[in-house]
Motif scaffolding. Structure first.
Motif, PDB file in Angstrom:
ATOM      1  N   CYS A  65       0.835  -1.202   0.000  1.00 24.57           N
ATOM      2  CA  CYS A  65       0.000   0.000   0.000  1.00 24.57           C
ATOM      3  C   CYS A  65       0.872   1.256   0.000  1.00 24.57           C
ATOM      4  O   CYS A  65       0.637   2.195  -0.776  1.00 24.57           O
ATOM      5  CB  CYS A  65      -0.892  -0.042   1.236  1.00 24.57           C
ATOM      6  N   GLU A  66       1.880   1.280   0.857  1.00 24.98           N
ATOM      7  CA  GLU A  66       2.782   2.431   0.929  1.00 24.98           C
ATOM      8  C   GLU A  66       3.568   2.599  -0.366  1.00 24.98           C
ATOM      9  O   GLU A  66       3.786   3.722  -0.814  1.00 24.98           O
ATOM     10  CB  GLU A  66       3.724   2.293   2.119  1.00 24.98           C
ATOM     11  N   GLN A  67       3.993   1.498  -0.973  1.00 24.62           N
ATOM     12  CA  GLN A  67       4.721   1.565  -2.242  1.00 24.62           C
ATOM     13  C   GLN A  67       3.865   2.188  -3.339  1.00 24.62           C
ATOM     14  O   GLN A  67       4.376   2.844  -4.246  1.00 24.62           O
ATOM     15  CB  GLN A  67       5.190   0.170  -2.673  1.00 24.62           C
ATOM     16  N   GLU A  68       2.557   1.972  -3.249  1.00 26.30           N
ATOM     17  CA  GLU A  68       1.629   2.531  -4.230  1.00 26.30           C
ATOM     18  C   GLU A  68       1.107   3.907  -3.809  1.00 26.30           C
ATOM     19  O   GLU A  68       0.216   4.454  -4.441  1.00 26.30           O
ATOM     20  CB  GLU A  68       0.447   1.574  -4.432  1.00 26.30           C
ATOM     21  N   SER A  69       1.663   4.453  -2.723  1.00 24.61           N
ATOM     22  CA  SER A  69       1.254   5.749  -2.175  1.00 24.61           C
ATOM     23  C   SER A  69      -0.242   5.794  -1.865  1.00 24.61           C
ATOM     24  O   SER A  69      -0.906   6.812  -2.081  1.00 24.61           O
ATOM     25  CB  SER A  69       1.629   6.881  -3.133  1.00 24.61           C
ATOM     26  N   LYS A  70      -0.740   4.699  -1.368  1.00 28.98           N
ATOM     27  CA  LYS A  70      -2.150   4.618  -0.963  1.00 28.98           C
ATOM     28  C   LYS A  70      -2.217   4.721   0.551  1.00 28.98           C
ATOM     29  O   LYS A  70      -1.274   4.381   1.256  1.00 28.98           O
ATOM     30  CB  LYS A  70      -2.783   3.287  -1.406  1.00 28.98           C
ATOM     31  N   LYS A  71      -3.365   5.192   1.043  1.00 30.77           N
ATOM     32  CA  LYS A  71      -3.541   5.339   2.483  1.00 30.77           C
ATOM     33  C   LYS A  71      -4.483   4.296   3.066  1.00 30.77           C
ATOM     34  O   LYS A  71      -4.653   4.222   4.273  1.00 30.77           O
ATOM     35  CB  LYS A  71      -4.060   6.739   2.806  1.00 30.77           C
ATOM     36  N   THR A  72      -5.106   3.514   2.209  1.00 26.99           N
ATOM     37  CA  THR A  72      -6.043   2.490   2.663  1.00 26.99           C
ATOM     38  C   THR A  72      -5.667   1.153   2.046  1.00 26.99           C
ATOM     39  O   THR A  72      -5.476   1.063   0.829  1.00 26.99           O
ATOM     40  CB  THR A  72      -7.486   2.860   2.246  1.00 26.99           C
ATOM     41  N   ILE A  73      -5.587   0.142   2.883  1.00 25.69           N
ATOM     42  CA  ILE A  73      -5.302  -1.205   2.378  1.00 25.69           C
ATOM     43  C   ILE A  73      -6.571  -1.735   1.728  1.00 25.69           C
ATOM     44  O   ILE A  73      -7.621  -1.811   2.366  1.00 25.69           O
ATOM     45  CB  ILE A  73      -4.838  -2.140   3.507  1.00 25.69           C
ATOM     46  N   ALA A  74      -6.463  -2.078   0.466  1.00 24.07           N
ATOM     47  CA  ALA A  74      -7.592  -2.598  -0.303  1.00 24.07           C
ATOM     48  C   ALA A  74      -7.474  -4.123  -0.401  1.00 24.07           C
ATOM     49  O   ALA A  74      -6.398  -4.693  -0.162  1.00 24.07           O
ATOM     50  CB  ALA A  74      -7.590  -1.972  -1.701  1.00 24.07           C
ATOM     51  N   PRO A  75      -8.570  -4.787  -0.763  1.00 24.05           N
ATOM     52  CA  PRO A  75      -8.503  -6.246  -0.917  1.00 24.05           C
ATOM     53  C   PRO A  75      -7.388  -6.690  -1.871  1.00 24.05           C
ATOM     54  O   PRO A  75      -6.745  -7.721  -1.643  1.00 24.05           O
ATOM     55  CB  PRO A  75      -9.884  -6.594  -1.480  1.00 24.05           C
ATOM     56  N   GLU A  76      -7.146  -5.908  -2.889  1.00 23.74           N
ATOM     57  CA  GLU A  76      -6.099  -6.249  -3.855  1.00 23.74           C
ATOM     58  C   GLU A  76      -4.721  -6.275  -3.194  1.00 23.74           C
ATOM     59  O   GLU A  76      -3.847  -7.053  -3.591  1.00 23.74           O
ATOM     60  CB  GLU A  76      -6.102  -5.261  -5.027  1.00 23.74           C
TER      61      GLU A  76
END
Length: 145
Positions: A65-76
């Motif tokens: 998630c952090e590598q993708e600069s996302k703030k929410t963990i998604a099912p993917e």
């Protein structure tokens, strides 16, 4: 993302993080033949293993998630974490469960509420409610005298 994020910043202890013993016992009992039982120590060990597995998967998913600069963990992210950690054999079942969950969510959204099916406009229902409140208040005041 820190481990304390979303939990008021209070640090967690290992005792805080567990699974319901009764639920785990029930799951184990459903899987075992009728003539077998599970010792409490074994159940507790299964719980510890499950919690450790959840930590492992969620930590890996958090990194993705952090590598993708996302703030929410998604099912993917969970599915990618399973693959990265060598649990590829789990992904098909996880994807099936995710698909079922999404379908159930859609069905819940489609359910029509009583308000929509009663056939009385919302304004009329509000008027009736206010009338009932007024009657109740009048009755209350008459009994107070």
């Amino acid at each position: 993302m820190s481990d304390n994020e979303g939990h008021g910043g209070a640090p967690h202890t290992d005792e805080d993080l567990s699974l319901p013993k009764a639920t785990v016992s029930k799951m184990i009992a459903e899987l075992l033949p009728n003539d077998l039982t599970c010792a409490k120590e074994t159940r507790d060990l299964v719980i510890e293993c499950c919690v450790e597995f959840i930590h492992l998967i969620s930590s890996e998913a958090n990194e993705i998630c952090e590598q993708e600069s996302k703030k929410t963990i998604a099912p993917e992210h969970i599915i990618s974490a399973l693959k990265r950690l060598g649990f590829d054999s789990f992904t098909a079942e996880v994807e099936d469960v995710l698909k079922d969950h999404k379908q159930q969510q859609k069905e819940r959204e489609k359910k029509v509420t009583k308000l929509e099916t009663c056939g009385v406009p919302e304004e009329e229902l509000l008027r009736q409610q206010q009338e009932l409140f007024a009657k109740s208040l009048a009755k209350f005041h008459s009994t107070q005298q």
